[in-house]
Design an enzyme around this catalytic site. Structure first.
Site, short mmCIF file in Angstrom:
data_model
loop_
_atom_site.label_atom_id
_atom_site.label_comp_id
_atom_site.label_asym_id
_atom_site.label_seq_id
_atom_site.Cartn_x
_atom_site.Cartn_y
_atom_site.Cartn_z
N GLU A 29 4.60 39.82 -10.69
CA GLU A 29 3.26 39.43 -11.10
C GLU A 29 2.47 40.66 -11.52
O GLU A 29 2.50 41.69 -10.82
CB GLU A 29 2.56 38.74 -9.92
CG GLU A 29 1.20 38.18 -10.29
CD GLU A 29 0.47 37.60 -9.08
OE1 GLU A 29 0.75 36.46 -8.70
OE2 GLU A 29 -0.37 38.34 -8.50
N LYS A 68 2.19 25.37 -4.97
CA LYS A 68 0.94 24.79 -4.47
C LYS A 68 1.05 23.26 -4.45
O LYS A 68 0.38 22.56 -5.19
CB LYS A 68 -0.22 25.26 -5.35
CG LYS A 68 -0.43 26.77 -5.29
CD LYS A 68 -1.59 27.23 -6.14
CE LYS A 68 -1.77 28.76 -5.99
NZ LYS A 68 -2.85 29.29 -6.84
N ASP A 87 -1.33 37.34 -14.40
CA ASP A 87 -2.31 36.55 -13.66
C ASP A 87 -3.73 36.90 -14.10
O ASP A 87 -4.08 38.09 -14.21
CB ASP A 87 -2.14 36.83 -12.16
CG ASP A 87 -2.93 35.85 -11.32
OD1 ASP A 87 -2.87 34.64 -11.61
OD2 ASP A 87 -3.60 36.30 -10.37
N LYS A 136 4.43 40.17 -5.82
CA LYS A 136 3.00 40.18 -6.15
C LYS A 136 2.37 41.44 -5.60
O LYS A 136 2.97 42.18 -4.81
CB LYS A 136 2.31 38.96 -5.53
CG LYS A 136 2.92 37.63 -5.93
CD LYS A 136 2.04 36.49 -5.45
CE LYS A 136 2.70 35.15 -5.82
NZ LYS A 136 1.85 34.00 -5.45
N ARG A 170 0.82 -1.21 0.00
CA ARG A 170 0.00 0.00 0.00
C ARG A 170 0.85 1.27 0.00
O ARG A 170 0.57 2.24 -0.71
CB ARG A 170 -0.98 -0.02 1.19
CG ARG A 170 -1.87 1.19 1.42
CD ARG A 170 -2.64 1.71 0.21
NE ARG A 170 -3.23 0.69 -0.60
CZ ARG A 170 -3.37 0.80 -1.94
NH1 ARG A 170 -2.99 1.89 -2.59
NH2 ARG A 170 -3.89 -0.19 -2.63
#
Lengths: 285, 285, 285, 285, 285, 285
Positions: free
Chosen positions: B198, B138, B219, B170, B103
């Site tokens: 950004e 992320k 973005d 940003k 597993r």
């Protein structure tokens, strides 16, 4: 301490590792260069799509480990349904600290909420039946405790936490023994523990029934076969279904009388729930 | 040591934690009770759906840590496209050891291969253009190194490994400074490092251009806006697109001339690739 | 297992952390991109200045953890005097593995050899006397065991390993007690352990003498004062000198009859010994 | 959170290990035997030679982990020039706790301040030029983050944090490829990352120039050769000098036009700055 | 910080591991299901048999790590003799937190108090003599620091903390050397450290005497032989007795003039002291 | 992999910590000074009293971690009854390595065998009945997995591994709920898990019976009361007895029909089994 939280010791450890992973050796180059040391920030964790909140204790721990002076006021609790644009928590503190914590807190929150959201979808799919949605050991390494808590937040229930808390006899264990002998040896070796048996066919169900397991896991059966298995096992053992359970099929399995649907996808394939941190840009020093 | 492998030190640590998590305090109750100590097993890791293999070094390490006498012969390498029913590896060893490792090895392999498979889908979507698919920060806490290696196996490229390897300015960093001042301070503080900015609008792109960043991240723009940004920044800085990139939209962004598409979903929302361990049941003691 | 080695369990841990620190999340970008996976390399660890070798067990462990197939043949042992251009070890193995291990192995080897080299200089400065050079607890955090082993390799001896292996009463401990009472309480509380007393003046030496310590540490005294202290304490306790011991002054303290010179600089201020890894570039695939 | 601090997660871990190393299994035998449990102490961290302060966040963490009731009031900040006899911090708290924390706090503070002090000497040596002093990966294992922060405190800049944040192609990587091919493969494999090339001769510089690196590291060249390299690379790539940079030569390299001087010695060979803890002995219970 | 406490860094680590071990992946199923989240509890740690308290700093740390809002008011300190039914500490806090912490706190407290209690019995057995009871390295792995502190709480003294703080030459070390040569080499290699020699016969004692050890450990001798050894070694070295020391024999060994009795049983065979947590059931929400 | 072994990942970790604890910062002073580096040794682990062997996988791991060239040939397996003077294992290898490993291996072996021996005594006391001896969560922190394996080696069975693998409702949980409601909530919250209820009186047994638990734990009852409880619960739930079970009383509880006797003493109060390492002194270099 909520029944939807993972054990705090595990949360502390997962968060410490996650921060070490994201901070690297130098720290947050950008904030340190661009944001004044004394600047304060204010903002909110905001849902960008609807779903179910989970992971708030982990996010809280991220802010605490980065900077205990960050104030976090939650507007929602784990298990709550949230709508797009809902403010989940209000944050206030040193701007650098908020920026350093942002991504790690969101990574944990978005993943856990993703798990809770997909779990809830399965729970909703069987609403009105007595069937419970359960997770499996198909979890992401290192995150099992958080994912299992998120499953609870979504309304699901937890199956085994590890190889060591219940016996689950599958095909692969039965090369050398009959089901009956296997159950007997398991009860002898681990008395007082739950013994489950996986069956791939109705013949195996009949054989398992005779051996007296505590739970029968039927794998890769149609709803119709499941209904038969449920009938056979009525009064003997509850029935858990695994293997073909999707959001589309879940209800038909539930209506076939399954006690549990075991769904690996809720932990290994749940897309992140989209949550962001919106800063309030009028904040001054 | 392949360029598609994560650092071995990280693999060792992730695997040790994953095994501790799955074995619990008593071990694999089922195998210990039901499978004879001396029994040997033979089997194969088999893909149950098509995809791209990744995570084999982690799976190999699982078998090694559980029992160094397990033999693993890989039939595919990370980055390879696999079809349903393909045998990815042949396994042979003590049956209990194989069952104990199963597993954890699969959890790592299925997740990494899921990341590689979704990455490959994005890579294929932009095939024939010069655009590269890149990951983000992320990632799932504790698994970043494995996921970033899986992105490479899928044909994608890696963006920042942590907050500490490049500057990315940003909106949230610009409360106290203009873009130009921010870039200047970043170059002063962290000379020789990549400085990205950004931009949420073409006005910001123009402003950023004047400040001379190494890369501009646009973005939440439409492909048309991206094309304009690319034109504006031509010869000044490459352009990375984030925020609305899906399998459906990726190609139009690529055709707009973006150098990179940053896709969080390939790490935070990749469904597991379905891989199983099929035992050869004729194996005797 | 040599008396010049640190405990292997500590070496394993220090090396694992050092590799994690140097490899980061992605690994050695350069080797993975530029060196073919199958290429083999051959080379040597070569001294670039004269000194004393130490840290070879740590360097060996680096190569082992990176890739157990790397062959290392040592041409010198810890404690050996080496000349510039001496080949300390011959290395052969996968080229990527050698390049990945290079810096971490050298960082450990150069630091430990630097400590041994400076220690040897002090040892040589007192050659022909009965005085021993000893280290202190002024070590670099996390590296104490390696540094203390390097001190031994340089011919020095180890003083306390930690706050917990001997009593050392200093000025700062004597706010509430006389030396005599302090020694008595230490012997009562920790019977059978060495009790040392630090003295800053000959008056204190006289007072200490009366109290019967196992060792007297005289701090910041001139060689002449030390000679007096040695005379006073003759037959009562050995004398250790600390505080003004440099390569220039060491001999005069030794000739004053000190049993030990405690030198913090050999661990906290030893410059690295210059050692490099020279590759043999004719090596093919 | 200052731009001169290492990441707090790393500081916590380094300090916890350092304390475990220094406390041993029994604790501080001396204080426990000789200092009354209720006694309080007051004192100051005092510089004994001039230098540059660094490592205060690590020292603060030592006091916090030993006893959160210790009060520490800093009189200087990291990066400040301090003179001999300057009081760097005022301390007050339980006397046993202060004595237990003393050596670990000083070991960290003296080493970090030593690094900052030597860095500052190099920075001062090139004052008035545009040249920046940079560190290397030649750091003490386990202490890289603290040392790199200390370099910043000294006015230096940080080069790579690990093998995984930039490509640096050296001789040893070029057995199988030309520089041009190596750079191309690095850009293909790790797009968007800084690619540096080391050159040992002006011929190599010319070859590197044609291949378009982001930075050229010239190794073991004279100032005159460096001036030529700078001229050749003007407008193409900044130039970093390594290999013969000492406090004596640094200025001539700077005046040759080097953008960066890479100095391993500031981390691997910095002598500790002499800082002590002076107790105020009139303190009563 | 009491001289009866183990080092706090070790306590933190032991407690964190103990909690992880007892909480598992899901947490305290029972409390989370059955006790309301907001319920508060009140109770007391109560001795159920007479003995000596030890381990209170570990128990305190358990409550702190589980929930820092739990209030603990101790009514007894480590080293105190307690009677059956004595309330050792009053507890108040969230009921779930108290129940989660209960078993881990008690496991630590009962074991440490068991060690202290058995130590005290030996101390009492030799009361009125000058003989001290000492522990050995026969401790339970991972718990040495806590057990050695408990020995002090019982009135005993600590022998070596590890292989690395004193030399103890036994039979098994003397295959290649005479006792005299062995002591000489130990003093040469580890100057300033205590050198003990184990003797199994009076002949060996005579031989050891001539070699000038700091302490002689006589193993497996009768009290009469011990008295002879003491006479032989009078003025040369203190005598420690090991090997047949029981509660029944201790006094006769003490009366034979032994300086120390080394008793492994006080750490490896001490039965737990029976201590429980009595809840006050009238506590409401 | 035997059903009497603890999980290997835990064994590796416990042993690594135990060795770090026993080796300290310098290592085994005595062997390093007195035993020649090249000397080889031969010896045997020998039982000095009769008992039951357990912990051999931990002892084996100690020798492996200290020096993988040590050969260990076991003459007995875990669970075997051993007599005084039985040779449990033959050892051969570098003499220093054997001496370094000796104490840690013995500490683990003697403790585990002590647990197994006491467990076997209880098992023998109920021989011929159907009653099983079970352990509890009253284990020594950090050693639970090893102790629970030792219980199995002694013929006992394992109760809960942690708070997270079964529900056990005690008095202290029932402040806010009836037993019936508590069981219902536990089944709702943790479906499919074992729910046990502790009863202190026959009234509670009757109440519990009505609520349908999976197991009833009767605490502090006489054998006669237990017999009544067994009669009441016949066909409803097995009965576990805790609280007054000693070697003297065990049989009468077994004869009263108890299914399980829960005995904390087998883990928290088992005296070490006396096992030593006898060296063969004729071994030369």
């Amino acid at each position: 301490m909520s029944e939807l939280d993972p054990p705090i010791a595990i949360v502390r450890d997962v968060v410490a590792r996650a921060l070490a992973e994201d901070l690297g050796t130098l720290g947050d180059l950008t904030s340190l260069a661009v944001v004044p040391a004394g600047a304060r920030g204010r903002g909110a964790l905001v849902a960008r799509s609807p779903g179910v909140l989970a992971g708030s204790s982990a996010a809280r721990e991220v802010f605490r480990q980065v900077d205990p002076t960050i104030e976090v006021r939650w507007g929602a609790v784990d298990g709550a349904a949230v709508a797009a644009a809902d403010r989940l928590a209000h944050l206030e503190g040193p701007a650098r600290s908020l920026l350093v914590a942002e991504r790690t807190a969101l990574n944990l929150l978005c993943h856990c909420s993703g798990v809770a959201t997909l779990t809830r979808a399965f729970v909703d799919a069987v609403a009105g039946t007595a069937t419970r949605i359960r997770d499996t050991r198909k979890t992401l390494p290192g995150l099992r405790a958080l994912e299992k808590a998120a499953v609870r937040a979504g309304g699901g229930a937890n199956h085994r936490e590890s190889l060591s808390d219940a016996v689950l006899i599958k095909d692969n264990h039965l090369v050398h023994l009959t089901v009956r002998d296997a159950i007997e040896r398991a009860r002898e070796q681990w008395p007082g523990r739950v013994v489950e048996v996986e069956c791939d066919s109705l013949e195996q169900v009949a054989e398992a029934k005779a051996a007296g397991p505590d739970l029968v896991l039927v794998d890769n059966m149609s709803p119709r076969e499941v209904a038969e298995a449920v009938a056979v096992l009525s009064g003997v053992a509850p029935v858990e279904v695994s293997g073909r359970v999707t959001l589309e099929t879940a209800r038909s399995y539930a209506e076939a009388g399954a006690d549990y649907l075991a769904v690996g996808a809720i932990t290994h394939s749940a897309p992140a729930l989209d949550i962001g941190l919106d800063f309030d840009h009028r904040t001054g020093d």
